[in-house]
Design a protein around this motif. Sequence first.
Motif, PDB file in Angstrom:
ATOM      1  N   LYS A  16       1.014   6.150  -7.195  1.00 50.75           N
ATOM      2  CA  LYS A  16      -0.275   6.707  -7.619  1.00 50.75           C
ATOM      3  C   LYS A  16      -0.272   8.234  -7.561  1.00 50.75           C
ATOM      4  CE  LYS A  16      -5.158   6.623  -6.359  1.00 50.75           C
ATOM      5  NZ  LYS A  16      -6.149   6.100  -5.403  1.00 50.75           N
ATOM      6  N   HIS A  17       0.523   8.804  -6.664  1.00 51.52           N
ATOM      7  CA  HIS A  17       0.576  10.250  -6.494  1.00 51.52           C
ATOM      8  C   HIS A  17       1.815  10.873  -7.122  1.00 51.52           C
ATOM      9  CE1 HIS A  17      -2.484   9.081  -3.579  1.00 51.52           C
ATOM     10  NE2 HIS A  17      -3.001  10.259  -3.864  1.00 51.52           N
ATOM     11  N   GLY A  18       2.303  10.240  -8.178  1.00 52.80           N
ATOM     12  CA  GLY A  18       3.370  10.823  -8.982  1.00 52.80           C
ATOM     13  C   GLY A  18       4.749  10.797  -8.367  1.00 52.80           C
TER      14      GLY A  18
ATOM     15  N   ILE B  40       7.457  12.824  -3.780  1.00 54.61           N
ATOM     16  CA  ILE B  40       6.021  12.790  -4.063  1.00 54.61           C
ATOM     17  C   ILE B  40       5.587  14.218  -4.389  1.00 54.61           C
ATOM     18  CG2 ILE B  40       5.290  13.126  -1.675  1.00 54.61           C
ATOM     19  CD1 ILE B  40       3.168  10.897  -2.267  1.00 54.61           C
ATOM     20  N   ASN B  41       4.516  14.364  -5.172  1.00 52.87           N
ATOM     21  CA  ASN B  41       4.098  15.720  -5.521  1.00 52.87           C
ATOM     22  C   ASN B  41       3.599  16.464  -4.281  1.00 52.87           C
ATOM     23  OD1 ASN B  41       1.200  15.401  -5.239  1.00 52.87           O
ATOM     24  ND2 ASN B  41       1.241  14.233  -7.142  1.00 52.87           N
ATOM     25  N   THR B  42       3.758  17.757  -4.296  1.00 50.78           N
ATOM     26  CA  THR B  42       3.473  18.564  -3.104  1.00 50.78           C
ATOM     27  C   THR B  42       2.008  18.520  -2.679  1.00 50.78           C
ATOM     28  OG1 THR B  42       3.276  20.543  -4.477  1.00 50.78           O
ATOM     29  CG2 THR B  42       5.398  20.144  -3.440  1.00 50.78           C
ATOM     30  N   GLN B  43       1.091  18.294  -3.603  1.00 48.66           N
ATOM     31  CA  GLN B  43      -0.329  18.237  -3.250  1.00 48.66           C
ATOM     32  C   GLN B  43      -0.659  16.994  -2.421  1.00 48.66           C
ATOM     33  OE1 GLN B  43       0.747  18.545  -6.450  1.00 48.66           O
ATOM     34  NE2 GLN B  43       0.318  20.691  -6.835  1.00 48.66           N
TER      35      GLN B  43
ATOM     36  N   THR C 120       0.404  15.805   2.668  1.00 50.55           N
ATOM     37  CA  THR C 120      -0.399  15.559   3.869  1.00 50.55           C
ATOM     38  C   THR C 120      -0.940  14.134   3.875  1.00 50.55           C
ATOM     39  OG1 THR C 120      -1.003  17.886   4.026  1.00 50.55           O
ATOM     40  CG2 THR C 120      -2.392  16.315   5.217  1.00 50.55           C
ATOM     41  N   ALA C 121      -1.491  13.703   2.764  1.00 47.83           N
ATOM     42  CA  ALA C 121      -2.011  12.333   2.675  1.00 47.83           C
ATOM     43  C   ALA C 121      -0.885  11.318   2.845  1.00 47.83           C
ATOM     44  CB  ALA C 121      -2.727  12.123   1.349  1.00 47.83           C
ATOM     45  N   PHE C 122       0.279  11.607   2.294  1.00 45.38           N
ATOM     46  CA  PHE C 122       1.427  10.726   2.449  1.00 45.38           C
ATOM     47  C   PHE C 122       1.806  10.587   3.922  1.00 45.38           C
ATOM     48  CE2 PHE C 122       5.987  10.498   3.189  1.00 45.38           C
ATOM     49  CZ  PHE C 122       6.240   9.232   2.704  1.00 45.38           C
TER      50      PHE C 122
ATOM     51  N   ALA D 145       0.822  -1.213   0.000  1.00 39.81           N
ATOM     52  CA  ALA D 145       0.000   0.000   0.000  1.00 39.81           C
ATOM     53  C   ALA D 145       0.855   1.262   0.000  1.00 39.81           C
ATOM     54  CB  ALA D 145      -0.947   0.002   1.199  1.00 39.81           C
ATOM     55  N   PHE D 146       1.937   1.257   0.771  1.00 44.47           N
ATOM     56  CA  PHE D 146       2.820   2.416   0.862  1.00 44.47           C
ATOM     57  C   PHE D 146       3.424   2.736  -0.506  1.00 44.47           C
ATOM     58  CE2 PHE D 146       7.021   4.250   1.869  1.00 44.47           C
ATOM     59  CZ  PHE D 146       6.647   5.288   2.684  1.00 44.47           C
TER      60      PHE D 146
END
Length: 72
Positions: free
Chosen positions: A29-31, A49-52, A55-57, A22-23
């Motif tokens: 999935k998030h670029g 990972i992309n800056t957007q 937080t989710a990361f 999952a990690f």
Amino acid sequence: MSELFLFSVVFMGSKKYPDENAFDSFIKKHGGNDNAFTDCERVSYHISINTQSVTAFCVVSCNQLCARFLIQ
């Protein structure tokens, strides 16, 4: 031995994110991309990972670690 344990913990999944990868899947999935290695005294991770998605990361990565080390 603890280095290898820490290395594998991140990729094992958790109750909230049960898939074994999952990690890694989340990052892709998030670029982003990731790489990790161990030597006799340390574990090193490189993650981009992309800056957007930062937080989710943080939520995903903290969940992976907390699920292994905190008693609930």
